[in-house]
Design a protein around this motif. Structure first.
Motif, PDB file in Angstrom:
ATOM      1  N   LYS A 154     -19.781  11.410   4.911  1.00 47.88           N
ATOM      2  CA  LYS A 154     -19.962  12.446   3.889  1.00 47.88           C
ATOM      3  C   LYS A 154     -18.782  13.418   3.900  1.00 47.88           C
ATOM      4  N   ILE A 155     -18.373  13.838   5.085  1.00 43.74           N
ATOM      5  CA  ILE A 155     -17.249  14.779   5.199  1.00 43.74           C
ATOM      6  C   ILE A 155     -15.980  14.152   4.609  1.00 43.74           C
ATOM      7  N   LEU A 156     -15.715  12.909   4.979  1.00 44.52           N
ATOM      8  CA  LEU A 156     -14.481  12.252   4.526  1.00 44.52           C
ATOM      9  C   LEU A 156     -14.482  12.058   3.011  1.00 44.52           C
ATOM     10  N   GLU A 157     -15.618  11.664   2.475  1.00 42.73           N
ATOM     11  CA  GLU A 157     -15.693  11.438   1.022  1.00 42.73           C
ATOM     12  C   GLU A 157     -15.533  12.745   0.259  1.00 42.73           C
ATOM     13  N   GLU A 158     -16.110  13.810   0.805  1.00 38.95           N
ATOM     14  CA  GLU A 158     -15.970  15.112   0.135  1.00 38.95           C
ATOM     15  C   GLU A 158     -14.515  15.564   0.081  1.00 38.95           C
ATOM     16  N   GLN A 159     -13.721  15.072   1.035  1.00 41.88           N
ATOM     17  CA  GLN A 159     -12.295  15.434   1.052  1.00 41.88           C
ATOM     18  C   GLN A 159     -11.455  14.436   0.255  1.00 41.88           C
ATOM     19  N   GLY A 160     -12.108  13.469  -0.365  1.00 41.73           N
ATOM     20  CA  GLY A 160     -11.390  12.572  -1.277  1.00 41.73           C
ATOM     21  C   GLY A 160     -10.990  11.235  -0.704  1.00 41.73           C
ATOM     22  N   ALA A 161     -11.389  10.937   0.541  1.00 38.28           N
ATOM     23  CA  ALA A 161     -11.021   9.648   1.139  1.00 38.28           C
ATOM     24  C   ALA A 161     -11.797   8.514   0.481  1.00 38.28           C
ATOM     25  N   THR A 162     -11.216   7.317   0.497  1.00 37.66           N
ATOM     26  CA  THR A 162     -11.919   6.117   0.067  1.00 37.66           C
ATOM     27  C   THR A 162     -12.437   5.419   1.315  1.00 37.66           C
ATOM     28  N   LEU A 163     -13.745   5.263   1.402  1.00 35.00           N
ATOM     29  CA  LEU A 163     -14.309   4.586   2.568  1.00 35.00           C
ATOM     30  C   LEU A 163     -14.383   3.088   2.324  1.00 35.00           C
ATOM     31  N   VAL A 164     -14.013   2.319   3.332  1.00 31.29           N
ATOM     32  CA  VAL A 164     -14.107   0.862   3.257  1.00 31.29           C
ATOM     33  C   VAL A 164     -14.863   0.371   4.495  1.00 31.29           C
ATOM     34  N   GLY A 165     -15.112  -0.938   4.555  1.00 31.74           N
ATOM     35  CA  GLY A 165     -15.740  -1.502   5.751  1.00 31.74           C
ATOM     36  C   GLY A 165     -17.245  -1.353   5.793  1.00 31.74           C
ATOM     37  N   PHE A 166     -17.891  -1.261   4.620  1.00 32.37           N
ATOM     38  CA  PHE A 166     -19.353  -1.181   4.609  1.00 32.37           C
ATOM     39  C   PHE A 166     -19.936  -2.545   5.012  1.00 32.37           C
ATOM     40  N   SER A 222      -4.304  16.182  15.830  1.00 31.38           N
ATOM     41  CA  SER A 222      -3.831  17.278  14.979  1.00 31.38           C
ATOM     42  C   SER A 222      -3.914  16.820  13.522  1.00 31.38           C
ATOM     43  N   GLU A 223      -3.895  17.805  12.626  1.00 26.91           N
ATOM     44  CA  GLU A 223      -3.934  17.474  11.197  1.00 26.91           C
ATOM     45  C   GLU A 223      -2.700  16.651  10.817  1.00 26.91           C
ATOM     46  N   GLU A 224      -1.587  17.003  11.420  1.00 30.24           N
ATOM     47  CA  GLU A 224      -0.331  16.306  11.128  1.00 30.24           C
ATOM     48  C   GLU A 224      -0.411  14.825  11.484  1.00 30.24           C
ATOM     49  N   VAL A 225      -0.916  14.556  12.666  1.00 27.98           N
ATOM     50  CA  VAL A 225      -1.044  13.160  13.099  1.00 27.98           C
ATOM     51  C   VAL A 225      -2.017  12.432  12.185  1.00 27.98           C
ATOM     52  N   PHE A 226      -3.157  13.044  11.914  1.00 32.70           N
ATOM     53  CA  PHE A 226      -4.163  12.409  11.062  1.00 32.70           C
ATOM     54  C   PHE A 226      -3.566  12.075   9.692  1.00 32.70           C
ATOM     55  N   MET A 227      -2.854  13.028   9.119  1.00 31.57           N
ATOM     56  CA  MET A 227      -2.327  12.846   7.770  1.00 31.57           C
ATOM     57  C   MET A 227      -1.164  11.859   7.719  1.00 31.57           C
ATOM     58  N   SER A 228      -0.605  11.514   8.868  1.00 31.46           N
ATOM     59  CA  SER A 228       0.540  10.609   8.860  1.00 31.46           C
ATOM     60  C   SER A 228       0.127   9.146   8.671  1.00 31.46           C
ATOM     61  N   TYR A 229      -1.182   8.882   8.699  1.00 29.79           N
ATOM     62  CA  TYR A 229      -1.657   7.505   8.481  1.00 29.79           C
ATOM     63  C   TYR A 229      -2.366   7.399   7.128  1.00 29.79           C
ATOM     64  N   ASP A 230      -2.147   6.248   6.459  1.00 27.41           N
ATOM     65  CA  ASP A 230      -2.866   6.008   5.196  1.00 27.41           C
ATOM     66  C   ASP A 230      -4.060   5.085   5.390  1.00 27.41           C
ATOM     67  N   ARG A 231      -4.042   4.363   6.524  1.00 27.44           N
ATOM     68  CA  ARG A 231      -5.143   3.453   6.854  1.00 27.44           C
ATOM     69  C   ARG A 231      -5.678   3.875   8.214  1.00 27.44           C
ATOM     70  N   PHE A 290     -12.194  19.193  15.491  1.00 31.45           N
ATOM     71  CA  PHE A 290     -11.389  18.641  14.399  1.00 31.45           C
ATOM     72  C   PHE A 290     -12.112  18.658  13.046  1.00 31.45           C
ATOM     73  N   VAL A 291     -13.438  18.604  13.061  1.00 30.36           N
ATOM     74  CA  VAL A 291     -14.160  18.544  11.777  1.00 30.36           C
ATOM     75  C   VAL A 291     -13.824  19.734  10.862  1.00 30.36           C
ATOM     76  N   PRO A 292     -13.780  20.983  11.354  1.00 30.80           N
ATOM     77  CA  PRO A 292     -13.395  22.088  10.452  1.00 30.80           C
ATOM     78  C   PRO A 292     -11.990  21.902   9.878  1.00 30.80           C
ATOM     79  N   ALA A 293     -11.082  21.344  10.655  1.00 28.50           N
ATOM     80  CA  ALA A 293      -9.725  21.082  10.148  1.00 28.50           C
ATOM     81  C   ALA A 293      -9.783  20.016   9.057  1.00 28.50           C
ATOM     82  N   LEU A 294     -10.585  19.002   9.322  1.00 31.27           N
ATOM     83  CA  LEU A 294     -10.742  17.906   8.363  1.00 31.27           C
ATOM     84  C   LEU A 294     -11.244  18.437   7.014  1.00 31.27           C
ATOM     85  N   GLU A 295     -12.101  19.444   7.070  1.00 34.36           N
ATOM     86  CA  GLU A 295     -12.698  19.978   5.848  1.00 34.36           C
ATOM     87  C   GLU A 295     -11.711  20.779   4.994  1.00 34.36           C
ATOM     88  N   ASP A 296     -10.485  20.913   5.502  1.00 30.02           N
ATOM     89  CA  ASP A 296      -9.433  21.580   4.723  1.00 30.02           C
ATOM     90  C   ASP A 296      -8.395  20.606   4.182  1.00 30.02           C
TER      91      ASP A 296
END
Ligand SMILES: Cc1cc2nc3c(=O)[nH]c(=O)nc-3n(C[C@H](O)[C@H](O)[C@H](O)COP(=O)(O)O)c2cc1C
Length: 168
Positions: A107-119, A40-49, A69-75
């Motif tokens: 791409k989806i995560l970055e468009e929503q403002g996430a910082t990607l790590v682990g390259f 759920s969006e709630e569970v996803f948003m409850s983590y910072d890492r 979940f991807v359409p939810a993520l895009e919001d």
């Protein structure tokens, strides 16, 4: 501090094995396993890492359980979140779409403002093209059970050590 989430489908075999290995190396008490198929969006948003497992299916697409979940993520506003992706792919079987799922999700995560790590470096892999490639790195960890399974342990261990620093 809240634990790190490892989000992956509990129904996948190989992605699930890698997720278990990440948990072992990270430390059982540091992470929580979250089923991507029951997210759920709630569970996803409850983590910072967040660590997300994303295989590539269907010649360069995300597995279909992500469709919900991807359409939810895009919001969502993901600023402040640090997210690391690990991907499963087959560089010999699908050299033109190797690890594309990671690139699509990145791409989806970055468009929503996430910082990607682990390259990680593309050195040691042979493929023609990958949506996950950014110059000489993948936007996450590339695991290829089919052709380089013996390297999984070593690759996961090095990646988790990298994440411990980048998540700090
Ligand atoms: C029908 C099918 C299509 C696939 N397409 C790709 C692809 O386009 N790119 C890639 O890197 N791997 C592809 N793969 C390989 C899978 O990503 C790989 O086998 C992975 O380990 C599967 O993980 P899972 O068992 O956790 O789903 C494909 C596999 C299958 C069976």
């Amino acid at each position: 501090m809240k634990k790190t989430a490892i989000i992956y489908s509990f129904n996948t075999k190989k992605t699930g094995k890698v997720a278990e290995r990440i948990r072992e190396v990270f430390g059982d008490d540091q992470v929580e396993m979250v089923n991507a198929e029951d997210l759920s969006e709630e569970v996803f948003m409850s983590y910072d890492r967040i660590i997300m497992g994303v295989a590539t299916w269907f010649d360069g697409e995300l597995p279909n359980f992500w469709d919900e979940f991807v359409p939810a993520l895009e919001d969502l506003d993901l600023s402040g979140k640090k997210i690391a992706l690990f991907g499963l792919g087959d560089q010999k079987g699908y050299p033109e779409n190797f690890l594309d799922g990671v690139g699509i999700m990145a791409k989806i995560l970055e468009e929503q403002g996430a910082t990607l790590v682990g390259f990680t470096s593309v050195e040691g892999y042979e493929f023609e093209s990958s949506l996950a490639q950014r110059e000489d790195r993948f936007a996450g960890l590339a695991i290829d059970y089919e052709n380089q399974g013996s390297m999984n342990k070593e690759r996961v261990s090095a990646w988790v050590e990298q994440l411990k620093k980048e998540f700090a």
